[in-house]
Design an enzyme around this catalytic site. Structure first.
Site, mmCIF file in Angstrom:
data_model
loop_
_atom_site.group_PDB
_atom_site.id
_atom_site.type_symbol
_atom_site.label_atom_id
_atom_site.label_comp_id
_atom_site.label_asym_id
_atom_site.label_seq_id
_atom_site.Cartn_x
_atom_site.Cartn_y
_atom_site.Cartn_z
ATOM 1 N N GLU B 322 0.819 -1.227 0.000
ATOM 2 C CA GLU B 322 0.000 0.000 0.000
ATOM 3 C C GLU B 322 0.845 1.266 0.000
ATOM 4 O O GLU B 322 0.293 2.371 0.014
ATOM 5 C CB GLU B 322 -0.923 0.099 1.236
ATOM 6 C CG GLU B 322 -1.889 -1.019 1.440
ATOM 7 C CD GLU B 322 -2.765 -0.799 2.692
ATOM 8 O OE1 GLU B 322 -2.646 0.244 3.361
ATOM 9 O OE2 GLU B 322 -3.583 -1.692 2.965
ATOM 10 N N GLY B 323 2.149 1.146 0.068
ATOM 11 C CA GLY B 323 2.996 2.313 0.281
ATOM 12 C C GLY B 323 3.223 2.589 1.759
ATOM 13 O O GLY B 323 3.770 3.640 2.117
#
Lengths: 356, 356
Positions: B322-323
């Site tokens: 997701e970062g």
């Protein structure tokens, strides 16, 4: 220093509660209901659970951070154990007060409060912004006798603990510690060697940049300090007084007072680790309230962290001190608490939970 | 997808300048004049120097951060390579748009902007906040033939690059990348195996939590994908199309566009690392503009980072994607730049410089 006489160390130790296993369990369950695979935020989740246990609160919300940075001079410095001359301690104290040092920049970035303590630099700085907890004008040379008296060490513990409890009363929830003192990795090495115990060569490193000859000298100085003070090393306060340093005494007190007041105690590098080890030997329950901000390249630091059972959050090769590594770790503490407070659950978000 | 036809990949590659050695040297000199022992902030100093080189500016000041989070579905998921069913990709896309996922919380903590891209989830989400760069409704099963066409891969590269250049034009200086896609560590493993090259077992891990049987299946699926698509793996775009994923194509494009626009490209975990490796193989100069946010436990990630010559800032056992790891590293980038911008020099502060 009459206040030291009135200081009841046993009463302080008795105020340090264990952490709450219930709060830990509830925080773990709350994290497991969040929209992410179980445990997939790794050490960040462990950190959130640890803070919940420390705070006796499964939903501790946001915690206000402060850094206590204590500075002092060391008799060890007269033995050529540092790349820098002793006057740099006082110069850096002035730099902290002027806002130009690394820890000032990093503290501002982290949105934390910085409390600068003079624990005993050679020349006092006349600035109302400094917190005076002076135990003297630098320690004695511990390679020739005790660095300070037991009364001085107790005075430092009392002053640090009172400061921590005062900050906690003002709303601080994460209490980070930082150190400044030319020669203080030698004091930290001697303390670590006495308490772990360990051989001098195993705990001495290059500090802020000593060369090979300086490192050999440092190992020899630590060995002499341990030999000269052998009779005093049997208990943690005795070891602190005999081979430690003024800022380490104050910071050990901050660790104890922070633990008693329910704070998360966030450690920096080797000197703060040695101070934390003193605190944990005085009050084993204090150790469960500590978080290691980073791992320094000092060989003794890894040994101290292992003894404290702490895995550091950062490993960036930092060897500055000042609380710089603790300041850099503060956003991770904030992030861990934000995840616990703000993430949606599988049920909230309508996301299928594979249960892993 | 006619826009892919008009996309000139060579022109994009040609716009990626090398980094500035002069800016690096000047930033190093500036750091060495600050009130701290030379190099004592370790990897933080290396980061500041790297950013200076990327920005062609020894004093880059503060840089606005954004995270591009691309989501897509994978034909690999039909082979049972994930602990989660494919519908979770679309559910999580909705969660990102609602603000409840880990990356939302961490992005807010870091003060960054989050741009959510639909690169090709099975069911499009009807939300004006999503950036549509759909290359299809999930890839084909690459263990039976190509995951996508070369045109689709080029379309993803073009779309990602255009998005990055648009964000840079809006003032973004640090462009972080994040991924979401059930099955995408399998796509990342296949891409890494094709490009490094490496054996499937060496690059396959447990992703978000697959069990032993699932892991064996994953290794076998990657092996079949490589065998079936062997003829297409000779060049990076061919490998991306044959065994990659839609979000990986878009993110490789973001890496290229970010590099062309002078951004610091901040990587997350294994899927973004595989996308970055595609970008660096297309344009070797792009690699020097990347920073690794963290090291994931996926075995392929360490190999990819080593190939890219990157040492990660964090090592927290994160395996979410997701970062999230890039978001957690953003404060370190901010801190490195603040140190370079704001710390006092020895001369400013009147501190004695030992010259080490």
């Amino acid at each position: 220093m009459t206040s030291a006489v009135a200081f009841d160390l046993d009463a302080l130790v008795a105020r340090i509660r264990p952490v709450s296993e219930e709060a830990r369990t509830a925080a773990r369950a709350a994290l497991d209901a969040k929209t992410k695979p179980r445990g997939s935020l790794g050490a960040l989740e462990e950190l959130a659970v640890r803070v919940a246990g420390i705070r006796w609160d499964a939903a501790p919300g946001r915690l206000a951070p402060a850094i206590v940075l204590a500075a002092a001079d060391h008799g060890y410095a007269r033995q050529g154990v540092s790349a820098y001359p002793p006057e740099v301690t006082g110069q850096m104290l002035a730099n902290f007060l002027a806002g130009g040092a690394a820890v000032n920049v990093l503290t501002r970035e982290a949105g934390a409060r910085l409390v600068v303590v003079d624990a005993g630099v050679l020349e006092p700085v006349a600035d109302p912004a400094v917190r005076p907890l002076r135990l003297g004008a630098g320690t004695e040379d511990a390679s020739r006798g005790p660095a300070m008296t037991r009364e001085q060490a107790l005075h430092g513990l009392a002053g640090g603990a009172a400061l921590a409890e005062e900050l906690a009363a003002e709303g601080v929830g994460v209490l980070a510690v930082g150190d400044m003192g030319i020669g203080n990795t030698t004091a930290a090495a001697a303390l670590a060697a006495a308490l772990l115990p360990a051989e001098p060569w195993a705990v001495c490193g290059r500090g802020t940049g000593v060369d090979d000859v300086g490192l050999e000298r440092k190992v020899a100085v630590v060995g002499r300090a341990l030999a000269v003070n052998r009779a005093a090393l049997g208990d943690p306060v005795g070891a602190l007084a005999a081979v430690g340093g003024f800022e380490l005494a104050v910071l050990a007190g901050v660790c104890l007072g922070g633990a008693a007041a329910g704070c998360v105690v966030l450690l920096d590098g080797f000197p703060t680790g040695a101070a934390a080890l003193v605190a944990a030997r005085i009050a084993p329950a204090a150790g469960a309230r500590m978080v290691a901000g980073h791992r320094s390249p000092e060989p003794g630091h890894a040994l101290v962290l292992a003894e404290l059972g702490l895995r550091p959050l950062l490993d960036l090769g930092l060897r500055l001190g000042e609380g710089s590594g603790a300041a850099l770790a503060l956003p991770l503490v904030g992030a861990a608490l934000a995840v616990l407070a703000d993430m949606a659950t599988f049920a909230d978000a309508g996301v299928t939970d594979a249960g892993r």
